[in-house]
Design a protein around this motif. Structure first.
Motif, mmCIF file in Angstrom:
data_model
loop_
_atom_site.group_PDB
_atom_site.id
_atom_site.type_symbol
_atom_site.label_atom_id
_atom_site.label_comp_id
_atom_site.label_asym_id
_atom_site.label_seq_id
_atom_site.Cartn_x
_atom_site.Cartn_y
_atom_site.Cartn_z
ATOM 1 N N ASN A 70 12.727 63.250 50.561
ATOM 2 C CA ASN A 70 13.973 63.073 49.813
ATOM 3 C C ASN A 70 13.700 62.808 48.335
ATOM 4 O OD1 ASN A 70 15.743 63.476 51.952
ATOM 5 N ND2 ASN A 70 15.680 61.335 52.588
ATOM 6 N N ARG A 71 12.664 61.984 48.053
ATOM 7 C CA ARG A 71 12.305 61.748 46.650
ATOM 8 C C ARG A 71 11.847 63.036 45.988
ATOM 9 N NH1 ARG A 71 10.010 56.850 48.697
ATOM 10 N NH2 ARG A 71 7.933 57.828 48.715
ATOM 11 N N ASP A 72 11.004 63.786 46.689
ATOM 12 C CA ASP A 72 10.557 65.068 46.133
ATOM 13 C C ASP A 72 11.743 66.004 45.894
ATOM 14 O OD1 ASP A 72 8.007 64.135 46.211
ATOM 15 O OD2 ASP A 72 7.474 65.162 48.093
ATOM 16 N N LEU A 73 12.679 66.006 46.849
ATOM 17 C CA LEU A 73 13.850 66.872 46.716
ATOM 18 C C LEU A 73 14.705 66.467 45.519
ATOM 19 C CD1 LEU A 73 15.536 69.181 47.896
ATOM 20 C CD2 LEU A 73 16.677 67.501 49.360
ATOM 21 N N ASN A 74 14.885 65.149 45.335
ATOM 22 C CA ASN A 74 15.647 64.675 44.174
ATOM 23 C C ASN A 74 14.948 65.048 42.870
ATOM 24 O OD1 ASN A 74 17.626 63.526 45.798
ATOM 25 N ND2 ASN A 74 16.562 61.548 45.921
ATOM 26 N N ALA A 75 13.608 64.904 42.867
ATOM 27 C CA ALA A 75 12.861 65.291 41.662
ATOM 28 C C ALA A 75 13.022 66.779 41.374
ATOM 29 C CB ALA A 75 11.377 64.933 41.834
ATOM 30 N N LYS A 76 12.989 67.588 42.449
ATOM 31 C CA LYS A 76 13.172 69.030 42.259
ATOM 32 C C LYS A 76 14.574 69.339 41.740
ATOM 33 C CE LYS A 76 9.118 70.368 43.671
ATOM 34 N NZ LYS A 76 8.170 71.021 42.740
ATOM 35 N N HIS A 77 15.581 68.593 42.263
ATOM 36 C CA HIS A 77 16.940 68.795 41.761
ATOM 37 C C HIS A 77 17.037 68.451 40.277
ATOM 38 C CE1 HIS A 77 18.963 70.040 45.365
ATOM 39 N NE2 HIS A 77 18.651 68.940 46.051
ATOM 40 N N GLN A 79 14.558 68.472 38.120
ATOM 41 C CA GLN A 79 13.833 69.518 37.389
ATOM 42 C C GLN A 79 14.670 70.787 37.286
ATOM 43 O OE1 GLN A 79 10.032 70.370 39.076
ATOM 44 N NE2 GLN A 79 9.472 71.883 37.529
ATOM 45 N N LEU A 80 15.380 71.113 38.369
ATOM 46 C CA LEU A 80 16.238 72.296 38.354
ATOM 47 C C LEU A 80 17.373 72.128 37.344
ATOM 48 C CD1 LEU A 80 17.032 75.036 39.554
ATOM 49 C CD2 LEU A 80 18.298 73.801 41.334
ATOM 50 N N ASP A 81 17.954 70.923 37.293
ATOM 51 C CA ASP A 81 19.017 70.667 36.314
ATOM 52 C C ASP A 81 18.482 70.800 34.892
ATOM 53 O OD1 ASP A 81 20.772 70.206 38.357
ATOM 54 O OD2 ASP A 81 20.533 68.018 38.326
ATOM 55 N N ALA A 82 17.264 70.253 34.652
ATOM 56 C CA ALA A 82 16.668 70.356 33.319
ATOM 57 C C ALA A 82 16.408 71.809 32.948
ATOM 58 C CB ALA A 82 15.373 69.547 33.260
ATOM 59 N N GLU A 83 15.887 72.580 33.898
ATOM 60 C CA GLU A 83 15.627 73.996 33.625
ATOM 61 C C GLU A 83 16.934 74.756 33.396
ATOM 62 O OE1 GLU A 83 12.816 75.468 33.088
ATOM 63 O OE2 GLU A 83 11.667 73.637 33.392
ATOM 64 N N THR A 84 17.976 74.371 34.155
ATOM 65 C CA THR A 84 19.278 75.024 33.965
ATOM 66 C C THR A 84 19.823 74.753 32.568
ATOM 67 O OG1 THR A 84 19.726 74.794 36.336
ATOM 68 C CG2 THR A 84 21.603 75.232 34.883
ATOM 69 N N LYS A 85 19.701 73.483 32.135
ATOM 70 C CA LYS A 85 20.146 73.148 30.775
ATOM 71 C C LYS A 85 19.320 73.895 29.727
ATOM 72 C CE LYS A 85 21.795 68.515 31.960
ATOM 73 N NZ LYS A 85 21.608 67.060 31.749
ATOM 74 N N ARG A 86 18.013 73.965 29.959
ATOM 75 C CA ARG A 86 17.138 74.678 29.014
ATOM 76 C C ARG A 86 17.509 76.156 28.937
ATOM 77 N NH1 ARG A 86 11.840 76.941 29.610
ATOM 78 N NH2 ARG A 86 10.712 76.974 27.622
ATOM 79 N N ILE A 87 17.801 76.733 30.094
ATOM 80 C CA ILE A 87 18.225 78.141 30.101
ATOM 81 C C ILE A 87 19.529 78.300 29.343
ATOM 82 C CG2 ILE A 87 19.065 79.988 31.600
ATOM 83 C CD1 ILE A 87 17.032 79.037 33.696
#
Length: 335
Positions: A70-77, A79-87
C-alpha cells in the motif's frame, strides 16, 4: 404316585437375562473406549494450536506485506501525479513556444512588409526633401556607409516624448548600450534630452568621466528618466554644439528619436550649418549621427508625417555633418 415337577419361574429367568445383557454391554463399551486413549485428543488439540499459530503468523506476514504494498502504491500514485503535472506544464510550454513561433513568423512577415514600407518611405522622403529644401539645395558631404568610431567624446541627445518613452524606450536603451560598446573607452560622455536638458545637472557644460561604474549609473538612471519634450531634437543639437565644441577634441553626437514637430527642416539645417561649420572650411566641428525609431509608422497614414519629417531632417543633418543615419525597422525590443 408320580411327583409333580416344579414349574419354572419365568420372571426370574428373564430378569437374569436382562442383567447379563446389560453387563455384557457395559463390558463391550469399556473395551471400545479403551482402544482410543485420551492422549490422542490432547495431541490433536496441540497440533491444531500449532496450525492456528502458523496461520496467524502467515496472516501477520500478509498484513505486513499488504502495508508495504500500500505504501509503494501510494508512492507510485504520488509519482504519477507529479509526472502528470509535469506533462501538463510541458504541454503548456509547448503551446507557448508554438504561439511564440507563430508570433515570430507573423513578425517576420510584418518586418518584410515594414521593409517594403521603408523602401516606399525612402522614395517619399526624397520627394519630401526635394520639396522642402528646394531644387538648389546641395549636400556638402558624401554618404558614410558605417558609423565612424574615431571620436574621443560622445554626446547622446534622446527624445523623451511620450511616444518614445511609452513605446520605444527599451529598444532605445539597447541601442544606446550598443553604441557605448563600440566605444570601449572615451574621455568623456554627456546625456541630454531633445530639449537640451541635462541628465546630470552637476555636469552641466562639462564632461561626465567614462568609467564602468559611471556607465552603469547612466543606464540605471535612464530607465526612469523622462523630462518634458516637444518631440524635436533641434534644441538639444544646438545646445550640444554650442556648449561642447572644441577644435582640439573629436566629438560625436548621437540623436535618438522618432519625430520632428518643428516648422522648417531647411531652417534647422541652416542653423546647424552655422554652428557646426569649421572656420577654415574643413570637416565639421562635431559629427552628428542619428537613430530613427519607427513609432509613428504604426499610426494612421495621416499621423506619420512627423516620423517622415524626422527621417528627412536626420538624413540631411548626418550627411552634412560627417555622420550616419540609421533607420530601424522596428521600435520594439529585440528578443
Amino acid at each position: 404316585m408320580k411327583r409333580k415337577r416344579r414349574e419354572t419361574d419365568e420372571f426370574n429367568v428373564s430378569f437374569l437375562d436382562v442383567i447379563c445383557c446389560g453387563f455384557g454391554a457395559i463390558v463391550l463399551l469399556l473395551m471400545i473406549t479403551k482402544t482410543v486413549p485420551p492422549v490422542v485428543l490432547e495431541q490433536s488439540d496441540s497440533h491444531q494450536k500449532g496450525q492456528v499459530a502458523d496461520l496467524q503468523r502467515q496472516l501477520f506476514d500478509i498484513r505486513g506485506e499488504t502495508a508495504i504494498l500500500n505504501r509503494d502504491l501510494n508512492a507510485k500514485h504520488e509519482q504519477l501525479d507529479a509526472e502528470t503535472k509535469r506533462i501538463a506544464i510541458l504541454r503548456g510550454k509547448l503551446q507557448e513556444l508554438e504561439a511564440r513561433y507563430a508570433s515570430l513568423a507573423r513578425q517576420a512577415s510584418s518586418e518584410d512588409n515594414e521593409l517594403g514600407k521603408l523602401a516606399s518611405a525612402t522614395q517619399t522622403l526624397s520627394a519630401e526633401m526635394q520639396r522642402l529644401l528646394g531644387n538648389r539645395f546641395e549636400r556638402k558631404n558624401d554618404i558614410i556607409g558605417g558609423i565612424p568610431v574615431d571620436s574621443e567624446y560622445i554626446i547622446f541627445i534622446i527624445d523623451t516624448s511620450g511616444s518614445m518613452f511609452n513605446y520605444a524606450w527599451p529598444r532605445m536603451m539597447d541601442e544606446l548600450i550598443s553604441v557605448l560598446d563600440i566605444y570601449p573607452q572615451v574621455k568623456g560622455i554627456q546625456i541630454l534630452n531633445d530639449m537640451g536638458g541635462y541628465m546630470y545637472t552637476s555636469y552641466r557644460d562639462d564632461w561626465i568621466p567614462d568609467t564602468p561604474s559611471r556607465r552603469q549609473a547612466i543606464i540605471s538612471r535612464l530607465r526612469t528618466w523622462n523630462p518634458f519634450s516637444n518631440s524635436s531634437p533641434v534644441e538639444g543639437i544646438q545646445k550640444a554644439v554650442r556648449s561642447f565644441y572644441d577644435p582640439n577634441k573629436q566629438i560625436s553626437i548621437y540623436v535618438f528619436g522618432d519625430e520632428f514637430t518643428g516648422d522648417s527642416i531647411t531652417q534647422v539645417v541652416n542653423i546647424v550649418d552655422r554652428l557646426n561649420h569649421h572656420s577654415d572650411g574643413g570637416a565639421p566641428r562635431v559629427r552628428i549621427h542619428a537613430v530613427g525609431f519607427p513609432v509613428q509608422f504604426d499610426a494612421r497614414s495621416s499621423n506619420q508625417i512627423t516620423g517622415i519629417r524626422f527621417a528627412a531632417l536626420m538624413r540631411e543633418l548626418t550627411y552634412r555633418n560627417g555622420g550616419t543615419f540609421v533607420g530601424l525597422n522596428d521600435y520594439r525590443r529585440r528578443r
